[in-house]
Write an enzyme that holds these catalytic residues in place. Structure first.
Site, PDB file in Angstrom:
ATOM      1  N   ASP B  12      -1.200   6.472  -1.459  1.00  0.00           N
ATOM      2  CA  ASP B  12      -2.401   6.383  -1.142  1.00  0.00           C
ATOM      3  C   ASP B  12      -2.627   7.201  -0.032  1.00  0.00           C
ATOM      4  O   ASP B  12      -1.775   7.124   1.164  1.00  0.00           O
ATOM      5  CB  ASP B  12      -2.521   4.861  -0.522  1.00  0.00           C
ATOM      6  CG  ASP B  12      -2.654   3.971  -1.912  1.00  0.00           C
ATOM      7  OD1 ASP B  12      -2.792   4.308  -3.176  1.00  0.00           O
ATOM      8  OD2 ASP B  12      -2.791   2.806  -1.726  1.00  0.00           O
ATOM      9  N   ASP B 131      -8.667  -0.608 -13.673  1.00  0.00           N
ATOM     10  CA  ASP B 131      -8.249  -2.003 -12.909  1.00  0.00           C
ATOM     11  C   ASP B 131      -8.854  -3.157 -13.494  1.00  0.00           C
ATOM     12  O   ASP B 131     -10.047  -3.477 -13.590  1.00  0.00           O
ATOM     13  CB  ASP B 131      -9.065  -1.737 -11.625  1.00  0.00           C
ATOM     14  CG  ASP B 131      -8.433  -0.664 -10.620  1.00  0.00           C
ATOM     15  OD1 ASP B 131      -7.289   0.047 -11.094  1.00  0.00           O
ATOM     16  OD2 ASP B 131      -9.138  -0.023  -9.792  1.00  0.00           O
TER      17      ASP B 131
END
Lengths: 212, 257
Positions: B12, B131
């Site tokens: 990330d 997701d």
């Protein structure tokens, strides 16, 4: 010492940056890597790298639109020439992809789709690290161990008429020719620019290859 | 001799730094992305995925520069996700040196974007990120839906149907994250993975929940994943990618060693 000029053919298709960076990474101080759309530069270059990505039809269209088809054909016949991925497939006579398209016809044979009907467990595209079995010796295999893994991503493969042009094979449900070579030309379906140390070694070998 | 299952460390990235929220709260700094990517490359990572969580345009510029830096030093496939909304965003990332881009919410707002992206750049570089969260109750048949905004916003879209639709639209690969498991270190949601991997022909990357090496093995064996993605077990030195591959190889999974 004279500088050596290596042209990376830019016809608007493919991740040229990856290819040129990998070549630069392995080039010595006397070797210059140039990404080019200029037929004259390809003509003047000591060796040529021909990458490619995406669909065969779009690649052929881009080669014609940019006027690169003829210079590439010439280079493929006269100087050290490295085809990568779609840069291998469009060297063939014809590709079956998307209803079919005639290709550069430098190597006789077709580009056909995997038939995995007997292997429902296998995924398509053939994406990831698979082994290349070196079926013949070649200067470009120098220091690359037999059955090393290279990074692949494709759904079609080349089937040359002349089997003696096959220098490497890979198996994904079926065994297919992953590497072809004729005289001064070496072309690989996998992505050496994304294949870590063995891929970099292949670039190193290509940069020092005189085409014999 | 066959295709190896892949291990993909995920970074990330915020304003050019690798960060990792531990259970969504404290964002720990995990280092310079170029250094981290090189370390994983040396450990034998099969690919690297960057998820750009930067919200500002200055930060985007930093991310592009970072991808350029990494791509000139790391010679394995790089995927960049986060904020990919237009064809132009994809072009920018590919030109910077990314090999694939991950498209997430833009596909939900405009599914045709996936077709457009695949037509323009080829399926091989379009990863569709899903997701998903379980919405079925305890005695009901399993059902998962797509959530956006880090799992906070429901869309009502069935995750498995969405996976099939995105395959039909040309996506080359699916990155499936269980929002129930993400950050929990309790393993992948392998029921979800199995449901999707048995319904699509394209490769699936399992994501969300890795806490130990056995979780990676289970993602392949139980979930049917072609690749497994993990972040924190690698970032903070708990395990190397090499150890993860050995654990997989010991249990009969073909890996690139």
């Amino acid at each position: 010492m004279n500088r050596k000029l290596v042209a990376v053919v830019d016809y608007g298709m493919g991740n040229l940056r990856s290819v040129s960076k990998a070549a630069e990474h392995m080039a010595d101080e006397y070797t210059k890597i140039v990404v080019t759309q200029d037929p004259q530069v390809i003509h003047d270059a000591d060796s040529v790298i021909f990458p490619g990505q995406g669909a065969a039809k779009a690649c052929m269209q881009a080669l014609h639109d940019t006027g690169m088809a003829e210079p590439v054909k010439l280079a493929a016949q006269e100087k050290p020439f490295l085809g990568i991925c779609m840069g291998l497939q469009v060297l063939m006579s014809h590709s079956d992809e998307n209803g079919g398209v005639d290709c550069l016809d430098i190597i006789k044979g077709n580009v056909t789709q995997f038939d995995l009907s007997a292997h429902p467990e296998l995924k398509m595209p053939h994406m990831g690290w698979n082994q290349i079995h070196q079926t013949q010796d070649h200067p470009l295999w120098h220091s690359i161990p037999q059955d090393s893994r290279f990074y692949y991503v494709h759904s079609y493969y080349v089937a040359p008429e002349d089997k003696s042009t096959i220098f490497g094979e890979t198996t994904h449900g079926q065994t297919f020719p992953g590497v072809l070579s004729t005289h001064n030309l070496f072309a690989i379906q996998a992505h050496p620019e994304k294949s870590a140390e063995h891929g970099l070694q292949l670039f190193k070998n290509f940069l020092s290859w005189n085409g014999h | 001799m066959s295709l190896a299952k892949r291990i993909i460390p995920c970074l990330d990235v915020d304003n050019g730094r690798v960060v990792k929220g531990v259970q969504f709260v404290d964002i720990r700094d995990a280092g310079n992305p170029v250094e981290v990517a090189k370390r994983y490359d040396e450990q034998g990572a099969d690919e690297i995925t960057f998820l750009d969580i930067t919200a500002t345009s200055d930060g985007r510029g930093t991310t592009i520069h970072m991808v350029e830096e990494v791509a000139s030093q790391v010679f394995i496939p790089l995927t960049v996700g986060g904020g990919i909304r237009k064809v132009e965003d994809i072009r920018t990332m590919l030109n910077a040196g990314a090999d694939k881009v991950a498209i997430n919410s833009a596909a939900i707002y405009n599914p045709e974007f996936v077709k457009e992206a695949c037509d323009a750049f080829g399926s091989q570089c379009i990863v569709l990120a899903i997701d998903a969260k379980k919405v079925s109750g305890e005695n009901e048949p399993n059902k998962w839906e797509i959530f956006t905004h880090g799992g906070r916003k429901e869309t009502g879209i069935d995750a498995v149907e969405w996976a099939e639709r995105m395959e039909a639209y040309g996506a080359g690969e699916l990155l499936v994250t269980s929002m129930d498991r993400d950050g929990t270190k309790s393993g992948f949601d392998n029921e979800l993975m199995k449901e999707i991997t048995s319904r699509v022909r394209i490769p699936v990357i399992a994501s969300g929940g890795v806490g130990k090496l056995q979780d990676l093995v289970d993602g392949v064996k139980e979930g049917g994943a072609e690749a497994v993605l993990a972040a924190s077990i690698f970032h903070f030195g708990e395990h190397t990618v090499q150890e993860a591959k050995q654990a997989m190889a010991e249990q009969g999974i073909e890996v690139r060693l």
